[in-house]
Write a protein that holds these residues in place. Structure first.
Motif, PDB file in Angstrom:
ATOM      1  N   ALA A  23     -10.681  -7.086  -2.250  1.00  0.00           N
ATOM      2  CA  ALA A  23     -10.572  -6.565  -3.608  1.00  0.00           C
ATOM      3  C   ALA A  23     -10.014  -7.603  -4.573  1.00  0.00           C
ATOM      4  O   ALA A  23      -9.940  -7.380  -5.764  1.00  0.00           O
ATOM      5  N   GLY A  24      -9.584  -8.731  -4.030  1.00  0.00           N
ATOM      6  CA  GLY A  24      -9.021  -9.755  -4.912  1.00  0.00           C
ATOM      7  C   GLY A  24      -7.505  -9.690  -4.874  1.00  0.00           C
ATOM      8  O   GLY A  24      -6.907  -8.611  -4.906  1.00  0.00           O
ATOM      9  N   LEU A  25      -6.891 -10.853  -4.771  1.00  0.00           N
ATOM     10  CA  LEU A  25      -5.441 -10.899  -4.658  1.00  0.00           C
ATOM     11  C   LEU A  25      -4.815 -11.370  -5.954  1.00  0.00           C
ATOM     12  O   LEU A  25      -5.415 -12.138  -6.695  1.00  0.00           O
ATOM     13  N   MET A  26      -3.621 -10.923  -6.200  1.00  0.00           N
ATOM     14  CA  MET A  26      -2.860 -11.404  -7.351  1.00  0.00           C
ATOM     15  C   MET A  26      -3.646 -11.273  -8.641  1.00  0.00           C
ATOM     16  O   MET A  26      -3.552 -12.119  -9.523  1.00  0.00           O
ATOM     17  N   PRO A  35       1.273  -4.906 -10.500  1.00  0.00           N
ATOM     18  CA  PRO A  35       1.074  -3.744  -9.624  1.00  0.00           C
ATOM     19  C   PRO A  35       0.416  -2.600 -10.376  1.00  0.00           C
ATOM     20  O   PRO A  35       0.576  -2.479 -11.600  1.00  0.00           O
ATOM     21  N   PRO A  36      -0.307  -1.764  -9.688  1.00  0.00           N
ATOM     22  CA  PRO A  36      -1.078  -0.705 -10.369  1.00  0.00           C
ATOM     23  C   PRO A  36      -0.193   0.428 -10.869  1.00  0.00           C
ATOM     24  O   PRO A  36      -0.339   1.569 -10.465  1.00  0.00           O
ATOM     25  N   TYR A  62      -4.385  -5.159 -14.121  1.00  0.00           N
ATOM     26  CA  TYR A  62      -3.701  -4.582 -12.960  1.00  0.00           C
ATOM     27  C   TYR A  62      -4.440  -4.983 -11.688  1.00  0.00           C
ATOM     28  O   TYR A  62      -5.641  -5.256 -11.697  1.00  0.00           O
ATOM     29  N   THR A  63      -3.698  -4.957 -10.597  1.00  0.00           N
ATOM     30  CA  THR A  63      -4.348  -5.123  -9.301  1.00  0.00           C
ATOM     31  C   THR A  63      -5.187  -3.878  -9.048  1.00  0.00           C
ATOM     32  O   THR A  63      -4.825  -2.781  -9.462  1.00  0.00           O
ATOM     33  N   ASP A  64      -6.315  -4.092  -8.333  1.00  0.00           N
ATOM     34  CA  ASP A  64      -7.239  -3.005  -8.076  1.00  0.00           C
ATOM     35  C   ASP A  64      -6.541  -1.868  -7.321  1.00  0.00           C
ATOM     36  O   ASP A  64      -6.061  -2.061  -6.205  1.00  0.00           O
ATOM     37  N   PRO A  65      -6.449  -0.667  -7.896  1.00  0.00           N
ATOM     38  CA  PRO A  65      -5.718   0.400  -7.217  1.00  0.00           C
ATOM     39  C   PRO A  65      -6.521   1.095  -6.106  1.00  0.00           C
ATOM     40  O   PRO A  65      -5.953   1.664  -5.193  1.00  0.00           O
ATOM     41  N   PHE A 101       1.459  -9.062  -2.423  1.00  0.00           N
ATOM     42  CA  PHE A 101       0.187  -8.825  -3.126  1.00  0.00           C
ATOM     43  C   PHE A 101       0.234  -7.622  -4.058  1.00  0.00           C
ATOM     44  O   PHE A 101      -0.787  -7.026  -4.379  1.00  0.00           O
ATOM     45  N   ARG A 102       1.418  -7.259  -4.469  1.00  0.00           N
ATOM     46  CA  ARG A 102       1.606  -6.269  -5.527  1.00  0.00           C
ATOM     47  C   ARG A 102       1.037  -4.885  -5.175  1.00  0.00           C
ATOM     48  O   ARG A 102       0.262  -4.303  -5.910  1.00  0.00           O
ATOM     49  N   ALA A 103       1.414  -4.418  -4.011  1.00  0.00           N
ATOM     50  CA  ALA A 103       1.023  -3.073  -3.620  1.00  0.00           C
ATOM     51  C   ALA A 103       2.271  -2.346  -3.151  1.00  0.00           C
ATOM     52  O   ALA A 103       2.511  -2.206  -1.969  1.00  0.00           O
ATOM     53  N   PRO A 104       3.095  -1.904  -4.098  1.00  0.00           N
ATOM     54  CA  PRO A 104       4.388  -1.322  -3.706  1.00  0.00           C
ATOM     55  C   PRO A 104       4.248  -0.077  -2.843  1.00  0.00           C
ATOM     56  O   PRO A 104       5.008   0.104  -1.896  1.00  0.00           O
ATOM     57  N   ARG A 131     -18.729 -12.423  -4.766  1.00  0.00           N
ATOM     58  CA  ARG A 131     -17.956 -11.692  -5.752  1.00  0.00           C
ATOM     59  C   ARG A 131     -17.777 -12.563  -7.005  1.00  0.00           C
ATOM     60  O   ARG A 131     -17.874 -12.075  -8.124  1.00  0.00           O
ATOM     61  N   SER A 162     -13.028   0.435 -10.062  1.00  0.00           N
ATOM     62  CA  SER A 162     -11.614   0.716 -10.282  1.00  0.00           C
ATOM     63  C   SER A 162     -11.264   0.794 -11.758  1.00  0.00           C
ATOM     64  O   SER A 162     -10.258   1.409 -12.126  1.00  0.00           O
ATOM     65  N   ILE A 194      -8.281   2.859 -13.597  1.00  0.00           N
ATOM     66  CA  ILE A 194      -7.230   2.236 -14.390  1.00  0.00           C
ATOM     67  C   ILE A 194      -7.180   2.858 -15.784  1.00  0.00           C
ATOM     68  O   ILE A 194      -6.118   3.178 -16.311  1.00  0.00           O
ATOM     69  N   MET A 244      -1.188   4.658 -10.455  1.00  0.00           N
ATOM     70  CA  MET A 244      -2.621   4.858 -10.236  1.00  0.00           C
ATOM     71  C   MET A 244      -2.935   5.235  -8.803  1.00  0.00           C
ATOM     72  O   MET A 244      -3.769   6.083  -8.542  1.00  0.00           O
ATOM     73  N   VAL A 245      -2.263   4.562  -7.848  1.00  0.00           N
ATOM     74  CA  VAL A 245      -2.559   4.835  -6.443  1.00  0.00           C
ATOM     75  C   VAL A 245      -2.294   6.290  -6.128  1.00  0.00           C
ATOM     76  O   VAL A 245      -3.111   6.983  -5.511  1.00  0.00           O
ATOM     77  N   ILE A 295      -4.891   8.556  -7.734  1.00  0.00           N
ATOM     78  CA  ILE A 295      -6.138   8.555  -6.975  1.00  0.00           C
ATOM     79  C   ILE A 295      -6.006   9.457  -5.747  1.00  0.00           C
ATOM     80  O   ILE A 295      -6.867  10.265  -5.436  1.00  0.00           O
TER      81      ILE A 295
END
Lengths: 141, 112, 812
Positions: free
Chosen positions: B47-50, B54-55, B64-67, C681-684, C746, C755, C759, C771-772, C775
């Motif tokens: 999905a792609g990093l960084m 955060p979403p 935003y990062t892909d949620p 990777f910003r996924a809390p 990609r 997505s 968003i 968002m998570v 969803i």
């Protein structure tokens, strides 16, 4: 030799309280910041597991007299019934609604139908985690 | 960074495949756990990093990062927990019934 | 929905009620409830007969069923359909009446099953002859196979019944399947013309164009396969003798009068499409004649009355089939007068169809009576029944004489016409008939001689000779009236049609011929279907006289060959193919199963992995899909390097650790590091979940393998297996290659992710900032609901395995 678990018991009492409160916070915060039914549920489950680990099974059973299989059913039912909510308004199954209400003391509060749904998830997650772990732990044959 | 993550996922999946092919039930369970880790990392990387913050809309960021993959992985993590627990208990019960965790000895009869 | 739709459905509807009636009125024979169905349908259908000599009115009515696929329940009633529908309901009524007296209403006799199957058959058979839509026809066709098989296995405790049922099922359903393929080809062919249709009449209207299609011949062969299996044509006839295990009313009804004629119907129905083709002419005629010969020759060595009749039926079906083949040449337009010459064969086919139903039906019923009253059907035990059973004797005399082709009965007339048809077929020089055509009358004559012989065996061995009561289970005596009435009715029809054949001429035969041979006549014209008894001293008459002379001669000398192997081996040699084939199929599939089902988990996983690797590799090579794009790589921060290197090292070390607790801890380390990656990777949400799950998981693992003392003994020795290693490395490579290609694509394609929707809308539609979570609980709530359901099932599985311990072989 009888081992004295005083340290462990004392700390557990405090820590478990913190974990459980935090898990409830996570659950309610879920819609707007990290958290939610899954995370809150797992947090609560791990707090309770800590209780079970430091005390023994019998003691905690007296404190928490829940039948976890019934809890699973309850949670599933709550989540399912929330889904039927949408049907009443002619929308597809599991449509969620939200609105803002002015409540005394709390001020403006957002109420969503996603919350009871998440509550169902929360209960199911807590119940299954504990059910699995306790079932294995209780197996003494 | 993406390439590095893909290679990492590949290595994890490789090791987990090897574990799946061994004779011990416990190792097979390890393999399943490891496999789910590898797949989760792979999905996240695809999905792609960084790609942004955060979403969380509270961040008020421009991107935003892909949620969606995160939601998928969250589901997958919990499900794989259920599956692992089930397989683990299956292996545990098998061991108690048959006194072995060697899959080669657990094979059924010819007419089963 | 017209009355005609209801005609085919009525038996089904009654079939639903029958079990209740059976339970409720146990003392009344269930047959009485069934009898009105065919009777009323017969009376209803008779109204459509053109009794006044006028042309028949063709009825058509459509009810849409699956219009998008061109499947409609279209009923179409023309002469041919009407002929068959009358046969089905008419003989059906007599058979039901007969069965009431044949199968006693005993305690353990499942009469409800019998009549439900019989009604199912009746409805399906009516459906076959009344449908104009090929798919509907096919469905009904298979229901007839199914109900036939169920009826053969009615006395399912007998091994032979089950064998016969399975055999008839396998052969007819296989044929039906071929036929379905043929229908599909027809659909495709009409589709190529721009109007795909399943309607038989529409397909026939395209006949001229379709003849040029390369699929025309395959379609013809496949449809013929269906017709030949159903009508027991050589070499598929082997199921019919074994089907004789069914109760005799069923044999009389399904396996002589109606179901086996479904193939005849199909050939007749498709004659307007395929007729006039050389292949059709030769295959249908050839197979028919050969079947006729084979059946009649096989019949004379049978010792069982029903077996004789079974082979006789095969032979007679061959006769009708060959006549349809000969008659199809009438549609070959290049030869003047072909129509009038060859249509005689079609006339003979239809006439004989009716005659066969009457005399063979009555003969089956007579055999049933003999069986019922003496307890045996073996001709070696029977004899001298003439004096004891005078009425039965008279009926069979009429039936057998008609079967043997003796005047003045209807069988004589149709046999004469059969000879005419074969003789006339030599006169025209199409399809290379001039070189091989002489075979037709010769084969026909030889087969007729044998027909004459088995008719004599049937008659003399049963009714003349010495009565041998010591060999019989029961004291032989005349049957009750109820058993006698149906065969009497059929026998009187034999006589009536014998003396007044023209009763049928313009009422049934002409309309049926018009539907088999359309376009030969101008509007309002009718076929010359007058049937005469006396044609003068023509070759046909001499052939008949020769048949009688030779047949008698051989019959009188039959005892001389009694000890030869030909007479000793009653079973058809072709059965060996079926039996060995079936055995081979079973053992073969067992072998194949054993080969792959090793019982080893490793092997099953290997099959899947090798397949996945092969499939992905093949796709990459086939589409040349491998791409890479290392151009705009982001810089990897050092802390990420550390995390990743630890993960890789821990993973690789996992297979080498033989200590249990260490491996559980290493696994835990990997899990926590993955959680750390999620943080990076910003996924809390993911990171939190992963952390908690990992905690719980480690507790779980430790509980299962440490908490419980017995498990401590496990000692896992890693077994190095080079093949496993190759497969796992291959799997990893496939993942890496796929990942890199997807990553490169990609960047190339600039896809907008779905997505974006989430968003943009998570606040507006879901009312949440995370968002998570939105969803999970809102947009994809159903997934989450099912997910917790899966979790619950897993938990219940765990509880079941541990709390409800069951030993091997124990059942809930």
């Amino acid at each position: 030799m009888k081992t004295n678990y005083l340290m462990l018991h004392t700390i557990t009492r405090i820590v478990t309280f913190i974990i459980l409160s935090f898990s409830i916070y996570l659950f309610f915060a879920g819609h707007n910041s990290p958290g939610g039914g899954f995370i809150g549920g797992l947090m609560m489950a791990s707090g309770l597991i800590l209780l079970y680990l430091s005390f023994d099974l019998k003691t905690i059973k007296r404190v928490l007299p829940f039948d976890y299989s019934t809890l699973i059913a309850t949670g599933l039912l709550i989540a399912l019934l929330t889904g039927f909510n949408g049907l009443l308004f002619g929308d597809p199954f599991l449509t969620q609604y939200f609105d803002y209400f002015e409540l005394p003391i709390l001020g403006e509060v957002e109420l969503t139908t996603a919350l009871p749904f998440d509550l169902g998830v929360f209960i199911v997650v807590v119940a299954i985690t504990l059910l699995i772990i306790l079932t294995i732990a209780e197996d003494d044959s | 960074m993406e390439i590095l993550m893909i290679v990492t996922a590949g290595i994890i999946i490789s090791v987990s495949t090897y574990l799946l092919l061994t004779r011990s039930i416990l190792r097979v369970v390890f393999g399943i756990v490891l496999l789910s880790h590898g797949v989760h990392l792979l999905i996240l990387t695809m999905a792609g990093l960084m790609g942004g913050s955060p979403p969380l809309l509270t961040e008020d960021a421009s991107s935003y990062t892909d949620p969606l993959p995160q939601a998928l992985i969250l589901t997958a993590i919990v499900i794989s927990f259920g599956v692992t627990a089930f397989v683990l208990v299956l292996g545990y019960r098998t061991y108690k019934e048959h006194k072995t965790d060697d899959l080669d000895q657990l094979r059924g009869n010819g007419d089963e | 929905m017209s009355m005609l739709h209801f005609v085919a459905l009525a038996p089904f509807i009654v079939a639903i009620i029958i079990p209740f009636l059976y339970k409720k009125f146990r003392h009344i024979h269930t047959g009485w409830f069934v009898l009105p169905v065919p009777l009323l349908l017969f009376i209803y259908l008779i109204q459509y007969l053109p009794l006044g000599g006028e042309a028949m009115e063709i009825v058509e009515n459509t009810v849409a069923w699956v219009p998008s696929l061109g499947i409609n329940y279209t009923v179409y009633l023309d002469g041919l359909s009407l002929l068959f529908a009358l046969l089905i309901t008419g003989i059906g009524a007599l058979v039901v009446l007969y069965s009431i007296y044949y199968i006693a209403n005993k305690r353990d006799e499942p009469l409800n099953n019998f009549y439900v199957f019989l009604l199912m058959f009746m409805g399906a058979m009516l459906g076959v002859v009344l449908s104009d839509n090929l798919m509907v026809l096919y469905v009904f066709w298979e229901i007839t196979s199914l109900s036939s098989s169920l009826l053969i296995a009615y006395w399912y405790h007998k091994e032979k019944s089950r064998y016969g049922a399975l055999k008839s099922m396998l052969i007819t359903v296989a044929g039906g399947f071929a036929m379905l393929a043929g229908f599909a080809l027809l659909y495709v062919m009409t589709g190529a013309l721009g109007s795909a249709t399943f309607s038989i009449r529409e397909i026939i209207s395209y006949a001229d164009v379709l003849k040029d299609s390369p699929l025309f011949l395959p379609a013809m062969l496949l449809i013929l396969l269906g017709a030949f299996t159903k009508s027991a044509q050589f070499p598929f006839h082997i199921w019919l003798p074994d089907a004789m295990e069914a109760p005799t009313p069923v044999s009389a009804y399904l396996h002589s009068a109606t179901m086996v004629k479904a193939g005849i119907y199909l050939v007749a129905r498709f004659t307007p499409l395929f007729g006039g083709e050389a292949e059709w002419f030769w295959i249908v005629t050839g197979v028919g004649l050969f079947t006729m010969l084979w059946g009649s020759v096989s019949a004379i060595r049978q010792k069982d009355l029903k077996s004789i009749l079974a082979f006789s039926t095969i032979s007679q079906l061959g006769l009708i089939m060959s006549l349809l083949g000969l008659g199809s040449a009438a549609l070959y337009f290049d030869i003047p007068n072909a129509g009038s010459v060859y249509s005689v064969a079609i006339l003979a086919a239809i006439f004989h169809l009716v005659n066969h139903a009457t005399f063979k039906g009555s003969l089956f019923m007579v055999v049933g009576i003999v069986d019922h009253e003496t307890g045996t059907r073996d001709i070696r035990k029977l004899g001298g029944l003439m004096a004891l059973m005078p009425i039965t004797f008279t009926i069979s005399l009429i039936g057998i004489a008609s079967m043997a082709g003796l005047p003045p009965f209807n069988g004589f007339l149709s046999k004469e016409m059969f000879f005419t048809g074969t003789l006339q077929s030599m006169t025209l020089d199409i399809f290379n008939v001039q070189t091989l055509g002489f075979i037709f009358p010769v084969v026909a004559w030889i087969a007729s001689v044998f027909t004459f012989i088995y008719s004599m065996i049937l008659f003399f061995k049963t009714f003349t000779g010495k009565y041998q009561p010591e060999k019989l289970d029961k004291e032989a005596h005349e049957a009750p009236m109820g058993l006698l009435i149906p065969p009497i009715i059929l026998a009187s029809l034999v006589v009536i049609f014998g003396f007044f054949p023209n009763l049928l001429a313009y009422t049934i035969i002409d309309p049926a011929m018009q539907s088999i041979l359309p376009g030969l006549l101008t509007e309002g014209e009718q076929f010359d279907v007058k049937i005469y008894h006396w044609h003068g001293l023509n070759p046909e008459l001499f052939m008949t006289i020769a048949v009688v002379a030779f047949g008698t001669l051989i019959y009188l000398n039959l005892d001389r060959w009694k000890e030869t192997t030909f007479f000793m081996r009653e079973r058809d040699p072709l059965n060996a193919f079926y039996d060995n084939g079936l055995d081979g199929l079973v053992t073969g599939s067992q072998k194949v199963t054993k080969l792959q089902m090793t019982g080893l988990l490793r092997d099953y996983i290997l099959y899947m992995l090798v397949f996945i690797i092969g499939m992905i590799t093949w796709t990459f090579i086939k589409f040349n899909a491998f791409q890479y794009d290392f151009a705009n790589l982001t810089l990897v921060p050092p802390y990420l390097w550390i995390v990743i290197l630890v993960i890789i090292a821990a993973s690789i070390s996992l297979p080498f650790i033989s200590h249990r607790i260490s491996s559980i801890l290493v696994l835990g380390v990997i899990g926590f590091l993955v959680a750390l990656l999620f943080v990076i990777f910003r996924a809390p949400d993911l990171a939190l979940t992963q952390l908690l799950i990992e905690t719980v998981m480690v507790v779980l693992f430790l509980l299962a393998y440490i908490y419980l003392p017995e498990l401590k003994k496990i000692d896992v020795k890693p077994r190095f297996n080079i093949f496993n290693l190759v497969v796992s490395i291959g799997m990893g490579l496939v993942v890496i290659v796929t990942g890199i290609s997807v990553h490169a694509m990609r960047n190339d394609l600039d896809i907008t992710s779905i997505s974006e929707y989430f968003i943009e809308n998570s606040k507006a539609l879901g009312g949440g900032y995370n968002m998570v979570n939105v969803i999970l609980v809102d947009f994809r709530g159903m997934d989450t609901l099912l997910e917790v359901l899966v979790l619950s099932i897993a938990a219940l599985g765990v509880v079941t395995m541990i709390k409800l311990k069951m030993k091997g072989g124990e059942d809930i």
